[in-house]
Design a protein around this motif. Structure first.
Motif, mmCIF file in Angstrom:
data_model
loop_
_atom_site.group_PDB
_atom_site.id
_atom_site.type_symbol
_atom_site.label_atom_id
_atom_site.label_comp_id
_atom_site.label_asym_id
_atom_site.label_seq_id
_atom_site.Cartn_x
_atom_site.Cartn_y
_atom_site.Cartn_z
ATOM 1 N N ARG A 17 0.866 -1.178 0.000
ATOM 2 C CA ARG A 17 0.000 0.000 0.000
ATOM 3 C C ARG A 17 0.901 1.226 0.000
ATOM 4 N N TRP A 53 -10.533 -12.048 -4.883
ATOM 5 C CA TRP A 53 -11.155 -10.747 -5.127
ATOM 6 C C TRP A 53 -12.623 -10.760 -4.734
ATOM 7 N N ALA A 56 -15.917 -5.541 -2.143
ATOM 8 C CA ALA A 56 -15.418 -4.405 -1.351
ATOM 9 C C ALA A 56 -14.172 -4.759 -0.549
ATOM 10 N N SER A 57 -13.648 -5.961 -0.795
ATOM 11 C CA SER A 57 -12.448 -6.370 -0.074
ATOM 12 C C SER A 57 -11.690 -7.392 -0.907
ATOM 13 N N VAL A 58 -10.457 -7.645 -0.484
ATOM 14 C CA VAL A 58 -9.606 -8.646 -1.109
ATOM 15 C C VAL A 58 -9.040 -9.496 0.028
ATOM 16 N N VAL A 59 -9.010 -10.802 -0.159
ATOM 17 C CA VAL A 59 -8.378 -11.683 0.820
ATOM 18 C C VAL A 59 -7.004 -12.033 0.267
ATOM 19 N N THR A 63 -5.796 -13.162 4.742
ATOM 20 C CA THR A 63 -6.099 -11.950 5.509
ATOM 21 C C THR A 63 -6.979 -11.029 4.674
ATOM 22 N N GLU A 64 -8.149 -10.655 5.206
ATOM 23 C CA GLU A 64 -9.060 -9.770 4.473
ATOM 24 C C GLU A 64 -8.589 -8.322 4.566
ATOM 25 N N VAL A 65 -8.573 -7.662 3.417
ATOM 26 C CA VAL A 65 -8.167 -6.258 3.324
ATOM 27 C C VAL A 65 -9.336 -5.487 2.717
ATOM 28 N N ASN A 66 -9.871 -4.495 3.436
ATOM 29 C CA ASN A 66 -10.914 -3.645 2.869
ATOM 30 C C ASN A 66 -10.290 -2.741 1.816
ATOM 31 N N VAL A 67 -10.990 -2.565 0.722
ATOM 32 C CA VAL A 67 -10.447 -1.842 -0.419
ATOM 33 C C VAL A 67 -11.210 -0.551 -0.646
#
Length: 78
Positions: A17, A53, A56-59, A63-67
């Motif tokens: 990021r 994918w 509204a998020s990516v794992v 680990t889930e990441v809010n996008v």
């Protein structure tokens, strides 16, 4: 790049990021991939299947990441 356990010739990816959000023109001026000082590396050596994918998020590797915003950009240098 070749991550641990990667098959020779298999593409690997990194999840990172921007430390500070940059406009598209600014990112292109710096070159893609961005220099390390502009990034916070989250995970390296990922296979494409390690990334799931969602709307509204990516794992990423479990680990889930809010996008909020993603950029897919072609390399401009190695």
């Amino acid at each position: 790049s070749e991550g641990a356990g990667a098959v020779v010739g298999e593409d690997t990816y990194r999840w990172a990021r921007c430390k500070t959000p940059l406009p598209l023109a600014g990112m292109r001026a710096l070159g893609i991939p961005l220099p390390a000082k502009y990034l916070e590396e989250i995970k390296t050596g990922l296979k494409w299947d390690d990334i799931k994918w969602g709307a509204a998020s990516v794992v990423v590797a479990g680990t889930e990441v809010n996008v909020v915003r993603l950029h897919f950009l072609s390399k401009t240098f190695d």
